[in-house]
Scaffold this motif. Structure first.
Motif, PDB file in Angstrom:
ATOM      1  N   UNK A 172      34.502  37.289  47.239  1.00 40.37           N
ATOM      2  CA  UNK A 172      34.113  38.644  46.826  1.00 40.37           C
ATOM      3  C   UNK A 172      32.635  38.698  46.456  1.00 40.37           C
ATOM      4  N   UNK A 173      32.166  37.682  45.729  1.00 34.36           N
ATOM      5  CA  UNK A 173      30.758  37.639  45.326  1.00 34.36           C
ATOM      6  C   UNK A 173      29.853  37.461  46.542  1.00 34.36           C
ATOM      7  N   UNK A 174      30.327  36.700  47.519  1.00 37.19           N
ATOM      8  CA  UNK A 174      29.545  36.527  48.747  1.00 37.19           C
ATOM      9  C   UNK A 174      29.462  37.836  49.523  1.00 37.19           C
ATOM     10  N   UNK A 207      36.627  45.102  25.848  1.00 37.36           N
ATOM     11  CA  UNK A 207      35.413  44.508  26.411  1.00 37.36           C
ATOM     12  C   UNK A 207      35.752  43.546  27.537  1.00 37.36           C
ATOM     13  N   UNK A 208      34.783  43.350  28.414  1.00 37.39           N
ATOM     14  CA  UNK A 208      34.858  42.302  29.422  1.00 37.39           C
ATOM     15  C   UNK A 208      33.863  41.220  29.061  1.00 37.39           C
ATOM     16  N   UNK A 250      37.649  32.849  34.478  1.00 34.82           N
ATOM     17  CA  UNK A 250      39.035  32.593  34.104  1.00 34.82           C
ATOM     18  C   UNK A 250      39.953  33.289  35.097  1.00 34.82           C
ATOM     19  N   UNK A 251      41.144  32.739  35.270  1.00 31.58           N
ATOM     20  CA  UNK A 251      42.113  33.383  36.168  1.00 31.58           C
ATOM     21  C   UNK A 251      42.468  34.777  35.696  1.00 31.58           C
ATOM     22  N   UNK A 252      42.282  35.042  34.389  1.00 30.15           N
ATOM     23  CA  UNK A 252      42.609  36.363  33.855  1.00 30.15           C
ATOM     24  C   UNK A 252      41.481  37.375  34.048  1.00 30.15           C
ATOM     25  N   UNK A 253      40.306  36.922  34.530  1.00 32.79           N
ATOM     26  CA  UNK A 253      39.168  37.823  34.670  1.00 32.79           C
ATOM     27  C   UNK A 253      39.422  38.873  35.748  1.00 32.79           C
ATOM     28  N   UNK A 254      38.925  40.071  35.486  1.00 36.79           N
ATOM     29  CA  UNK A 254      38.975  41.132  36.493  1.00 36.79           C
ATOM     30  C   UNK A 254      37.934  40.850  37.574  1.00 36.79           C
ATOM     31  N   UNK A 274      32.394  39.255  39.297  1.00 35.51           N
ATOM     32  CA  UNK A 274      31.141  39.633  39.951  1.00 35.51           C
ATOM     33  C   UNK A 274      29.986  39.616  38.954  1.00 35.51           C
ATOM     34  N   UNK A 275      30.258  40.079  37.727  1.00 32.26           N
ATOM     35  CA  UNK A 275      29.213  40.088  36.704  1.00 32.26           C
ATOM     36  C   UNK A 275      28.785  38.664  36.353  1.00 32.26           C
ATOM     37  N   UNK A 276      29.737  37.738  36.269  1.00 33.53           N
ATOM     38  CA  UNK A 276      29.391  36.338  35.993  1.00 33.53           C
ATOM     39  C   UNK A 276      28.463  35.799  37.070  1.00 33.53           C
TER      40      UNK A 276
END
Length: 313
Positions: free
Chosen positions: A39-41, A265-266, A282-286, A291-293
């Motif tokens: 997704x980030x790519x 918050x994210x 984390x696997x729980x991340x949206x 993408x923000x990371x």
């Protein structure tokens, strides 16, 4: 909640003018870690190099409809080897960032901090959450909530400087650091308040640079102007902090999770102090948090390239 993800979107938008960052993705051997990298790519944030058991990665991609065609894969037998190879790609200049896949954080960090073959620098490695809190005007950086368990005051100098440098990489115009404790006064019976006062004096003397520091501050004093007015605190940081430095990992973990679960918050995660930024998800991340990371790492890598270029010139 109508402003949720507004700050993260600004980070992602800021990366549109930057080239994709070559990123070694260590052991993306489950759907969430592989999809996060892809997704980030597709957003143009990173240029991933997938490091892990090739047959397993390809099977996961087929099974979940993830298109990895054209992406380089470096075949490794297991997670420990994946971490070591991802670090080696950075040392060889083939990657400018690391991204955690489905291996344990400790496995990746062991390769990062390994003497002689890791990615150590003169700075101590530390973690920052870049938090998008819908009800707070500022992007909040919380540190350290994941790496340093009980940091010494010397460790905190590095932790604070890493966070300040991150804030500058994210184009935050004025960095205001609140060193948190349970109260806003120095109390010899509470060691974190004494450390906070000393750290602020170190900043006054130029031992920590690039920001305004104040502490000790209780959390309400750090982020609530109403609390500041009630307690008559005079400070350019109080009520307006955008970097929160916690006493220890337990406090940081509780603070970050409280903001996530009670305030919507994210929390985008990044590790600093190594030769390249390290993306921790984390696997729980949206999807937006993942993408923000990546966007945070892209901006840190760009700032590092710029500083190296200035040093060379």
């Amino acid at each position: 909640m109508e402003h949720k993800h507004e700050k993260y979107q600004r980070l992602i938008d800021a990366c549109k003018a930057l080239p994709p960052t070559p990123t070694a993705v260590a052991h993306p051997c489950d759907e969430s870690s592989l999809r996060g990298a892809i997704d980030a790519a597709q957003m143009g944030l990173i240029a991933p190099i997938l490091v892990g058991p090739q047959a397993r990665i390809e099977a996961i991609a087929r099974g979940h409809g993830i298109d990895i065609s054209g992406l380089p894969i470096v075949d490794t037998p297991h997670s420990e080897a994946s971490a070591e190879m991802a670090v080696a790609l950075v040392r060889e200049g083939k990657a400018e960032a690391l991204m955690k896949g489905s291996l344990h954080t400790d496995e990746l960090m062991a390769a990062v901090v390994a003497r002689n073959i890791g990615l150590r620098t003169a700075s101590r490695v530390s973690h920052c959450f870049v938090m998008d809190v819908p009800s707070y005007a500022e992007t909040l950086i919380v540190t350290d909530a994941a790496i340093n368990i009980a940091p010494s005051m010397e460790d905190k100098v590095h932790i604070i400087q890493n966070a300040i440098d991150l804030a500058h990489a994210l184009y935050i115009p004025e960095v205001r650091v609140a060193i948190l404790s349970a109260m806003e006064t120095v109390n010899p019976k509470v060691p974190s308040t004494v450390e906070a006062g000393a750290l602020c004096k170190m900043a006054d003397r130029g031992q920590i640079t690039g920001a305004i520091l104040d502490g000790p501050l209780a959390l309400d004093n750090a982020i609530s102007l109403e609390s500041v007015a009630i307690k008559k605190i005079k400070s350019p940081v109080a009520g307006r902090a955008n970097v929160l430095v916690v006493p220890d990992l337990e406090a940081g973990n509780m603070l970050a999770k409280s903001l996530s679960f009670l305030a919507g918050a994210d929390a985008a995660g990044i590790v600093l102090g190594a030769k390249v930024p390290i993306i921790l998800t984390s696997r729980a991340d949206s999807l937006m948090t993942r993408l923000a990371s990546c966007a945070v790492a892209v901006m840190v890598a760009a700032a590092r390239r710029e500083s190296v270029g200035m040093a060379v010139s």
